[in-house]
Write a protein that holds these residues in place. Structure first.
Motif, PDB file in Angstrom:
ATOM      1  N   LEU A 155     -29.240   7.826 -29.074  1.00  0.00           N
ATOM      2  CA  LEU A 155     -28.078   7.449 -28.659  1.00  0.00           C
ATOM      3  C   LEU A 155     -27.602   7.136 -27.304  1.00  0.00           C
ATOM      4  N   VAL A 156     -28.401   7.789 -26.511  1.00  0.00           N
ATOM      5  CA  VAL A 156     -28.289   7.701 -24.933  1.00  0.00           C
ATOM      6  C   VAL A 156     -28.794   6.395 -24.606  1.00  0.00           C
ATOM      7  N   GLU A 157     -29.743   5.921 -25.280  1.00  0.00           N
ATOM      8  CA  GLU A 157     -30.379   4.640 -24.757  1.00  0.00           C
ATOM      9  C   GLU A 157     -29.617   3.273 -25.265  1.00  0.00           C
ATOM     10  N   GLN A 158     -28.890   3.791 -26.444  1.00  0.00           N
ATOM     11  CA  GLN A 158     -28.095   2.685 -26.964  1.00  0.00           C
ATOM     12  C   GLN A 158     -26.916   2.507 -26.186  1.00  0.00           C
ATOM     13  N   ARG A 159     -26.326   3.696 -25.549  1.00  0.00           N
ATOM     14  CA  ARG A 159     -25.497   3.482 -24.674  1.00  0.00           C
ATOM     15  C   ARG A 159     -25.542   2.717 -23.367  1.00  0.00           C
ATOM     16  N   LYS A 160     -26.858   3.359 -22.770  1.00  0.00           N
ATOM     17  CA  LYS A 160     -27.230   2.332 -21.653  1.00  0.00           C
ATOM     18  C   LYS A 160     -27.426   0.950 -21.918  1.00  0.00           C
ATOM     19  N   ALA A 161     -28.034   0.542 -23.033  1.00  0.00           N
ATOM     20  CA  ALA A 161     -28.353  -0.915 -23.202  1.00  0.00           C
ATOM     21  C   ALA A 161     -26.874  -1.461 -23.260  1.00  0.00           C
ATOM     22  N   ASN A 162     -25.837  -0.883 -23.484  1.00  0.00           N
ATOM     23  CA  ASN A 162     -24.553  -1.869 -23.529  1.00  0.00           C
ATOM     24  C   ASN A 162     -23.648  -1.317 -22.790  1.00  0.00           C
ATOM     25  N   MET A 163     -23.924  -0.621 -21.509  1.00  0.00           N
ATOM     26  CA  MET A 163     -23.013  -0.237 -20.419  1.00  0.00           C
ATOM     27  C   MET A 163     -22.840  -1.397 -19.430  1.00  0.00           C
ATOM     28  N   GLY A 177     -18.442   5.601 -18.301  1.00  0.00           N
ATOM     29  CA  GLY A 177     -19.726   6.132 -19.026  1.00  0.00           C
ATOM     30  C   GLY A 177     -20.730   6.367 -18.175  1.00  0.00           C
ATOM     31  N   GLY A 178     -22.130   6.508 -18.740  1.00  0.00           N
ATOM     32  CA  GLY A 178     -23.007   6.861 -17.630  1.00  0.00           C
ATOM     33  C   GLY A 178     -24.499   7.241 -18.073  1.00  0.00           C
ATOM     34  N   ASP A 179     -24.610   8.087 -17.155  1.00  0.00           N
ATOM     35  CA  ASP A 179     -25.999   8.356 -17.090  1.00  0.00           C
ATOM     36  C   ASP A 179     -26.833   8.897 -18.450  1.00  0.00           C
ATOM     37  N   GLY A 180     -25.687   9.303 -19.365  1.00  0.00           N
ATOM     38  CA  GLY A 180     -26.255   9.896 -20.667  1.00  0.00           C
ATOM     39  C   GLY A 180     -25.397   8.982 -21.562  1.00  0.00           C
ATOM     40  N   LEU A 181     -24.440   9.788 -22.422  1.00  0.00           N
ATOM     41  CA  LEU A 181     -23.676   9.161 -23.337  1.00  0.00           C
ATOM     42  C   LEU A 181     -22.275   8.767 -22.693  1.00  0.00           C
ATOM     43  N   GLY A 182     -22.046   8.486 -21.470  1.00  0.00           N
ATOM     44  CA  GLY A 182     -20.851   8.372 -20.888  1.00  0.00           C
ATOM     45  C   GLY A 182     -20.051   9.382 -20.437  1.00  0.00           C
ATOM     46  N   GLY A 183     -18.893   9.169 -19.616  1.00  0.00           N
ATOM     47  CA  GLY A 183     -18.194  10.578 -18.930  1.00  0.00           C
ATOM     48  C   GLY A 183     -17.223  10.231 -18.076  1.00  0.00           C
ATOM     49  N   ALA A 184     -16.780  10.991 -17.443  1.00  0.00           N
ATOM     50  CA  ALA A 184     -15.632  11.061 -16.527  1.00  0.00           C
ATOM     51  C   ALA A 184     -15.976  10.963 -15.197  1.00  0.00           C
TER      52      ALA A 184
END
Length: 442
Positions: free
Chosen positions: A362-370, A115-122
């Motif tokens: 949504l981006v912040e939520q993903r980063k917080a749980n990465m 995942g990543g910088d935004g909402l994750g990825g490849a």
């Protein structure tokens, strides 16, 4: 004098041999002295020999640059020809044990994803990402999260009613059954602030897990007795009922409807999200309290409300007697059906969230749980959309829905999916749902 001379001669005559020897010795002595003096002088005065190199002037030749004639011919680059390819996604009928995948976000292919910088990825191990298609909307990812609206508005007659909702459920089960068992997935059902996920975390798309989903969804909004929503789900699941505050993250003060479920998807680091709903929903927070309504209006509204629900019950009993599913209506829609033009009670002043604000949350939520070992990639990096995760929306509308009548309802989702590297599609009524489902299932 003559006598002395005579004596000398006599002396030499007597000592002739001795005299000659003395003379010889004297001569030799003189010669030796002279010889020694000559050698000593030669030794002392002899100088050390030195060799000096004389400078030699050699002619210098000026170097010339090597000039080689090169003929450069431009090669014509032929554009690659596109070839049609049939992708077969075989169904795995045999039971496969649940697989706990390593939390590696952003890796393209393989058994985990990053995942990543935004909402994750490849990222890129060289393997092709699994592809999923939901009602004609394609996406790629190894962590799939499906969000299904269970609110009564999904079953209005003009939306296709309970039969259309049944097709939606069956199609989702079929899609999950066609995934490779190495793909991780989860599914959530929502109604306002309440969300229930079938599994507490992402699980493998094994036949056993898909069977659990099928059993779980089978009774959802399927009973002809005005029962609908999350209470009609089968056994199992993880409930999230926080009033919209648990997943509130700047710039959002609260979440509701699909956004609460989308926050769960970001928490679980899903890279391919599908939202199936009928509306943008209640994406706002209250800025001011509602104005007071006169008591007389309150009483009149409550009287109409009771009468409207009584009439709806009678109508549905008649429909069921004819073998038809009941009509689903809720809230002010029930009153407005039997008492058209009834004034709606005053509502609080609202601050409505924009698609950009929803995306930022949504981006912040993903980063917080990465996870700490996650690779940076994803929706925040928009340079290469093919290697980004996505949020896709399928919006169900009435059969006679005029897209030009209220374009704002669609534009909100369109903007969100553009930010999130996803796709947006509308399906109007039962026929459109059936056609899209059969196309997606082929």
């Amino acid at each position: 004098m003559a006598g002395k001379t005579k004596k000398k001669k006599q002396f030499f005559q007597k000592h002739a041999k001795s005299s000659a020897a003395l003379v010889s010795l004297g001569i030799h002595a003189v010669l030796i002295v002279i010889a020694l003096s000559f050698v000593a002088v030669k030794v002392i005065q002899k100088e050390e020999q030195r060799f000096e190199a004389k400078p030699v002037n050699r002619p210098k030749m000026q170097l010339k640059k090597l000039q080689v004639p090169v003929n450069v011919k431009k090669k014509k680059v032929q554009k690659p020809k596109l070839r049609k390819r049939i992708v077969v996604q075989p169904k795995m009928n045999q039971a496969v044990p649940d697989i706990k995948m390593p939390e590696i976000s952003g890796v393209k292919g393989g058994l985990g994803n990053a995942g990543g910088d935004g909402l994750g990825g490849a990222g890129g191990l060289g393997f092709s990402m699994p592809e999923i298609e939901v009602f004609g909307v394609k996406s790629k990812g190894e962590k799939v999260f499906i969000i299904l609206d269970s609110s009564p508005w999904m079953m209005y007659d003009e939306m296709g009613g309970i039969p259309a909702y049944t097709v939606i459920k069956e199609e989702l089960v079929s899609i999950l059954g066609g995934l490779n068992p190495t793909v991780l997935f989860n599914i959530a059902v929502f109604d306002k602030h309440q969300v229930i996920t079938r599994f507490p975390a992402l699980v493998s798309a094994s036949s056993s897990n898909v069977a659990l989903v099928k059993e779980w969804l089978e009774t959802l909004n399927a009973t002809p007795d005005q029962s609908y929503g999350l209470r009609t789900l089968g056994d199992g699941g993880t409930r999230i009922d926080d009033g919209g505050t648990k997943y509130a993250i700047k710039p959002l003060q609260r979440t509701s409807d699909w956004s609460t479920a989308a926050m769960v998807a970001m928490e679980q680091q899903a890279d391919s999200v599908y939202i199936l709903t009928q509306s943008w929903g209640w994406q706002f927070h209250e800025a001011k309290d509602a104005k007071e309504w006169p008591q007389s209006k309150k009483e009149d509204y409550e009287r109409k409300k009771r009468e409207a629900h009584r009439k709806l019950k009678e109508d549905n009993e008649a429909r069921v007697a004819k073998g038809l599913p009941p009509q689903v209506l809720v809230g002010h829609s029930v009153i407005n059906k039997y008492f058209p033009g009834t004034e709606h009670p005053p509502q609080p002043e609202r601050y409505n969230y924009s698609p950009r604000e929803m995306y930022a949350g949504l981006v912040e939520q993903r980063k917080a749980n990465m996870p700490d070992n996650a690779l940076t990639s994803g929706l925040g990096r928009r340079s290469n959309k093919k290697e980004q995760s996505s949020i896709n929306v399928i919006m169900f509308t009435p059969e006679d829905y005029d897209t030009g009548k209220d374009p704002k309802k669609q534009e909100l989702f369109k903007q969100l999916t553009r930010y999130a590297n996803g796709s947006f599609k509308t399906l109007a009524g039962l026929a459109a749902i059936q056609d899209s489902a059969s196309a997606g299932g082929d």
